[in-house]
Design an enzyme around this catalytic site. Structure first.
Site, PDB file in Angstrom:
ATOM      1  N   HIS A 195      43.818  30.700  46.352  1.00 33.42           N
ATOM      2  CA  HIS A 195      44.289  32.085  46.280  1.00 33.42           C
ATOM      3  C   HIS A 195      45.447  32.359  47.228  1.00 33.42           C
ATOM      4  CE1 HIS A 195      40.491  32.437  44.233  1.00 33.42           C
ATOM      5  NE2 HIS A 195      40.741  33.703  43.913  1.00 33.42           N
ATOM      6  N   GLU A 242      44.168  36.029  31.226  1.00 33.97           N
ATOM      7  CA  GLU A 242      45.594  35.990  31.555  1.00 33.97           C
ATOM      8  C   GLU A 242      46.464  35.500  30.397  1.00 33.97           C
ATOM      9  OE1 GLU A 242      43.264  35.347  33.761  1.00 33.97           O
ATOM     10  OE2 GLU A 242      43.779  36.700  35.400  1.00 33.97           O
TER      11      GLU A 242
END
Lengths: 338, 409
Positions: A129, A60
């Site tokens: 998440h 990322e």
């Protein structure tokens, strides 16, 4: 106007922008061959090829940084971060670089990039998440943060974000991907920084955004049967924040409740409450109230997850409390009796 | 050019009436000179100047009421002829509460510390709870929030309460009095309004309970007669009330729990004993305070109480003389009232209501006879005191009053 899903609206907009401007490119994990974890980029690799639709490794910070560099050199990258939770790995690129380069270069260099990333709970994806991290980014000057609630706004805000010369985070919501709504055909943008009064009402203003807007509309419909007129303001942009629209609404209704999926403390609700105190204090007939998620890491177990996330029932209860706090119930009862 | 502002002379003061100018335009003002008389919610007080120079402009006419912080005059260094005179504040008109003050209320000028410090009335939560909207609408409609009863949580005044009051107000404004011919509306003085507000607040917020005891008043009356016979100072007489003040102060010394206040969320026990004496005046109740009553002689109390009551009736009380009470006595005995209960004077923990000492059938040693008795009723704030503690105080007070020589021991 066609009725399409939020997911389809995003897909169509990305495709339209790729067609419109050859400097636009998509970059992220599994967006090409796999067509995106949530299929937003389905078919785009085939149509535009690997120069415009770039698959990346799990890195990322790396691909966010690459996008910052590409944007500095004139491209308009649209980064997909698979979920907002993973954006934490790229936060240095977003907060320290994308957000600051324009100011630190004395306005010589712009960073016209978009980071689009879904978030939110309710999918049984457990604590790491299921987060709403909008406050992390909405806090940072130099970033723009939008959170569309409807397919039409998903189209309008995504198009505006891609055309914006500053870095924009487009916060999508997993719970909204399959929701349907009318979307204007052809060219459609929504100015970043404008909230919308999505439902007019006269007794109380509910300020919400993203998934919360739908919850607020649901609560408003249910309360209408009890003679309560709820005005719903959809923020759409978290930064810049349309304080005027919020305050104007509260000045009309004299009461306000903020609804957010995020944790309560230091949240968007706190910012809105402060905004109202500054801009509509002398028109408030009751304290501003907030409805937010329980301040716990979101549980995996479904009943616990549902208990932790705010819903229309919780919102309705707080709306009633707010109305009671300024004698609304008493007045209703009196007028009924009379 | 120094301005003189409407001062804040007490915690409850929001506006003041300029009752009289003591200096005129052109007069030279020295620091400490009294320039005007200000009528507050409690008293008429002199306003001293803090600057020196000619009084060049009077901005507020006599009889006008303005919010605290409003400039009322200017002291200058230049000559009156050259300075342009600002318009006189709505001269002699009825005060218009909807009019915004000419300047936002600023910090009031520093008032001499002795005046300010003594006004503070710890724990006196005199704020009217309102929603911001209710406050705005009340101001726009010229409605005094103190006249409204709040229907919101904790008695908060909300828009609905103001709306309910508006028709009444507009009827009056339109000259269509809702009163029938048999009624006459009495203009509400500031003092009356504050009395109403504070006592309403007291009954609403203070959990009262009451204890009554009947005191054999014969020894007390005999004792008073004996003392008064021996007093040589002309005009000085000891009243039953003086004996009660001394008696209460003495008893409070041995019952420090009763000499206490409720301060928002805690109990304050006072080391000094200051007895308030409720005095009825033409437009409201004033409670002058006899400070350190337990350390004063009976004659000193008599002299001081007499003076305080006179000043109160003339409404010439200083903030110091009406502040800091730790216990209050209300005596309606002179009106022939047998027995009554008084409303606690917040934030104090108790108030003593005194009935008349008059002949009553009594039982002595199993025989019915005639005696003179007096009913004492203590109203107590249950947050501060429980029944047994208050009862012990009252029992000791009764004992003391029935053996009055110990009052002077």
């Amino acid at each position: 106007m066609a009725v399409v899903t939020y997911r389809q609206a995003l897909h169509d907009t990305l495709r339209a922008e790729l067609l419109r401007d050859e400097n636009v490119l998509l970059i992220g994990e599994e967006i090409g061959i796999f067509e995106g974890s949530y299929k937003i980029t389905a078919g785009l690799l085939d149509e535009f090829g690997p120069r415009r639709v770039r698959d990346t490794p799990i890195s990322e910070e790396g691909f966010a940084g690459a996008a910052v560099g590409a944007a500095m050199l004139g491209l308009r990258p649209v980064v997909e971060i698979m979920t907002v939770n993973f954006s934490l790995l790229a936060i240095d690129q977003i907060v320290n670089h994308a957000a600051k380069i324009f100011a630190m270069s004395g306005g010589q260099i712009t960073v016209p990039m978009v980071i689009r990333t879904p978030g939110g709970g309710g999918q049984q994806l457990a604590a790491t998440h299921s987060q709403n991290l909008e406050v992390y980014y909405a806090h940072v000057p130099g970033l723009k943060v939008v959170a569309p609630a409807t397919p039409a706004d998903a189209k309008g805000l995504m198009a505006a974000a891609i055309r914006d010369d500053d870095p924009v985070l487009v916060l999508e919501n997993l719970a909204l991907y399959n929701t349907k709504g009318e979307v204007p055909d052809g060219e459609h943008t929504v100015p970043i920084g404008t909230a919308s009064v999505i439902r007019p009402g006269s007794d109380v203003t509910v300020v919400a955004y993203s998934r919360g807007t739908g919850v607020a509309l649901d609560a408003a419909r249910r309360l209408e049967a009890n003679g309560v007129s709820v005005e719903v303001v959809d923020l759409r942009s978290l930064r810049p924040l349309d304080r005027q629209t919020v305050c104007a609404s509260v000045r009309r209704t004299t009461r306000a409740v903020v609804f957010e999926d995020d944790w309560l403390s230091y949240g968007i609700g706190a910012e809105i409450a402060a905004t109202i105190a500054e801009g509509a204090f002398d028109r408030l007939d009751a304290p501003v109230r907030r409805v937010a998620a329980a301040e716990v890491p979101l549980p995996y177990a479904k009943p616990l997850e549902l208990a932790a996330l705010p819903d229309a029932t919780a919102l309705i209860r707080v709306i009633h409390e707010t109305l009671d706090a300024s004698g609304f119930t008493a007045r209703q009862a009196a007028s009924t009796a009379g | 050019m120094p301005e003189i502002f409407m001062p804040r002379l007490s915690d409850t003061m929001e506006e003041g009436t300029l009752s009289r100018w003591l200096k005129q335009e052109g007069d030279l003002v020295h620091k400490g000179d009294a320039v005007a008389e200000i009528e507050t919610d409690k008293a008429v007080m002199e306003l001293e100047a803090y600057d020196e120079g000619p009084l060049i402009h009077i901005l507020v006419a006599e009889g006008t009421t303005v919010p605290i912080g409003t400039p009322i005059a200017m002291i200058g260094t230049d000559s009156p002829a050259t300075a342009q005179k600002p318009p006189l504040e709505q001269a002699a008109q009825a005060p218009d509460p909807s009019a915004a003050p000419p300047t936002p209320p600023q910090d009031p000028p520093a008032v001499p510390a002795t005046t300010v410090a003594t006004v503070s009335d710890a724990g006196e939560d005199s704020e009217v709870r309102t929603s911001p909207l209710a406050r705005t609408l009340a101001r726009q409609n010229g409605i005094d929030l103190a006249d409204l009863t709040g229907s919101g949580p904790g008695g908060r005044i909300v828009r609905a309460d103001v709306d309910a009051a508006v028709p009444t107000f507009s009827e009056r404004a339109a000259g269509r009095s809702p009163l029938v011919d048999d009624d006459e509306e009495v203009p509400l003085s500031t003092s009356r309004r504050i009395t109403a507000q504070r006592l309403t607040q007291s009954t609403r917020q203070t959990p009262h309970f009451y204890l009554t005891t009947i005191v054999d008043a014969e020894p007390l009356l005999a004792f008073r007669a004996q003392i008064n016979d021996r007093l040589t100072e002309p005009g000085l007489r000891i009243s039953i009330n003086d004996l009660l003040i001394k008696g209460c102060a003495t008893t409070l010394r041995t019952h420090p729990q009763v000499n206490a206040s409720w301060d928002t969320s805690r109990i304050l026990r006072h080391r000094r004993i200051h007895i308030g004496i409720a005095v009825a005046t033409d437009d409201g109740l004033i409670v002058p305070v006899l400070h350190d009553a337990d350390r004063k002689t009976l004659t000193a109390i008599a002299r001081e109480a007499h003076g305080l009551a006179q000043d109160a009736r003339a409404r010439h009380v200083s903030p110091a003389s009406i502040s800091g009470g730790t216990f209050t006595i209300s005596n309606l005995g002179t009106y022939g009232i047998d027995h009554f209960t008084a409303v606690i004077n917040p934030p104090q923990a108790a108030i003593l209501a005194v009935g008349a000492a008059q002949p009553q059938p009594i039982v002595r040693n199993g025989e019915l006879g005639v005696g003179t008795t007096m009913a004492l009723t203590l109203s107590i704030d249950h947050r501060v005191l429980d029944g047994a503690v208050a009862a012990a105080f009252l029992a000791d007070l009764k004992t003391l009053l029935e053996q009055p020589f110990s009052i002077v021991l």
